[in-house]
Design an enzyme around this catalytic site. Structure first.
Site, short mmCIF file in Angstrom:
data_model
loop_
_atom_site.label_atom_id
_atom_site.label_comp_id
_atom_site.label_asym_id
_atom_site.label_seq_id
_atom_site.Cartn_x
_atom_site.Cartn_y
_atom_site.Cartn_z
N SER A 137 0.86 -1.25 0.07
CA SER A 137 0.19 0.02 0.02
C SER A 137 0.87 1.29 0.06
O SER A 137 2.06 1.09 0.30
CB SER A 137 -1.03 0.05 1.19
OG SER A 137 -1.40 1.32 1.47
N TYR A 150 -1.89 -0.95 10.49
CA TYR A 150 -1.98 -1.45 9.07
C TYR A 150 -0.76 -0.71 8.15
O TYR A 150 -0.11 -1.47 7.51
CB TYR A 150 -3.25 -0.68 8.55
CG TYR A 150 -3.32 -0.85 6.81
CD1 TYR A 150 -4.02 -1.95 6.52
CD2 TYR A 150 -3.12 0.00 6.08
CE1 TYR A 150 -4.27 -2.29 5.14
CE2 TYR A 150 -3.40 -0.14 4.73
CZ TYR A 150 -4.02 -1.27 4.01
OH TYR A 150 -4.36 -1.83 2.96
#
Ligand SMILES: NC(=O)c1ccc[n+]([C@@H]2O[C@H](COP(=O)([O-])OP(=O)(O)OC[C@H]3O[C@@H](n4cnc5c(N)ncnc54)[C@H](O)[C@@H]3O)[C@@H](O)[C@H]2O)c1
Length: 259
Positions: A137, A150
């Site tokens: 990401s 995350y």
């Protein structure tokens, strides 16, 4: 890599980005496609099978937090396909209130899936080589405070995948590694960020994040598949608003050697 005629494993193939990637793969006439997912999506699967009678599509139930599920899924796929050329680790969860699960799905799951896939793909172990694509990401490129857990997991994915791409490993295994870092993409993963942030108190970051431009899953998927077709071993690619940007992460530490 020309994807036509290849055997592909896609983890998270019923998800927002996953579904669109699967459609792109089917358009390229892959020979076989295994979808490892938490739960079946019978209608989608039936439609894909109907429209693509020449591709052997099969669904394998797999909870990526369970090592036994991962091992069983790859074993069943190897038995059915003979071998596989491409693995996309595309499962994911963004919910910092679930700390252990965030690490288990996004980082530990990717590591276990990668190492299990390698057992079958590694040329040094009788495999045919191929490519493993790990979806990180933009939060795996820089600290992202609103989703710190995350971000830590995805940074782990970026670093793990880059380490696996070491030229010595590549020469031995014939398995290349690509890290994909999508920017904000319109899927379920980003819904209700406010209830999934690291802390429960209000932050100014939330208002900013709600304004961040998002690409569609379709746009992201088209570039993800293009990346598999064109990227070199070790590439870290940011897929942002319809563009592919190669990211060069410098080595900051240069070890001093004993004479
Ligand atoms: N949407 C974004 O903005 C964005 C940005 C960067 C990276 N990503 C990453 O892209 C990937 C796909 O995400 P998405 O946006 O399509 O989200 P999504 O929620 O639509 O898809 C996530 C997929 O992961 C699967 N999954 C979740 N928990 C699992 C488990 N325990 N075992 C097996 N599978 C499990 C889900 O079933 C689903 O198919 C993820 O790795 C995500 O972290 C997404």
């Amino acid at each position: 890599m020309d994807l036509g005629g290849k055997n592909v494993v896609y983890l998270g193939g019923f998800g927002g980005i996953g579904q669109k990637c699967v459609q792109e793969l089917l358009q390229r006439q892959v020979k076989a496609l295994a979808i490892f997912e938490l739960a079946a999506s019978d209608d989608i699967l039936a439609e894909w099978k109907n429209k693509n009678p020449n591709t052997d599509i099969f669904y394998q139930k797999m909870d990526i937090t369970k090592k036994s599920d991962i091992e069983a899924a790859y074993k069943a796929t190897a038995e059915r396909f003979g071998h596989f050329d491409v693995v996309v680790n595309g499962s994911g969860l963004m919910n910092d209130r679930l700390i252990d699960l965030t690490i288990e799905i996004n980082l530990l799951g990717v590591i276990n899936s990668t190492l299990t896939a390698l057992e079958y793909m590694d040329k040094a172990k009788g495999g045919k080589g191929g490519v493993i694509v790990n979806i990180s990401s933009v939060a795996g490129l820089q600290p992202t405070a609103i989703m710190a857990i995350y971000s830590a997991a995805k940074t782990g994915v970026t670093t793990f995948t880059r380490a696996m791409a070491n030229p010595f490993y590549y020469a031995r295994s014939g398995v290349g590694f690509i890290t994909i870092c999508p920017g904000f993409t319109d899927t379920e993963l980003l819904e209700n960020i406010g209830s999934k942030m690291t802390f429960t108190f209000e932050t100014p970051m939330l208002a900013l994040y709600n304004k961040v431009k998002r690409q569609t899953a379709d746009v992201c998927a088209k570039n993800l598949i293009k990346a598999i077709e064109t990227a070199e071993n070790g590439a870290v690619l940011m897929l942002e608003l319809g563009e592919i940007h190669e990211v060069n992460i410098p080595n900051l530490w240069k070890p001093q050697m004993e004479d």
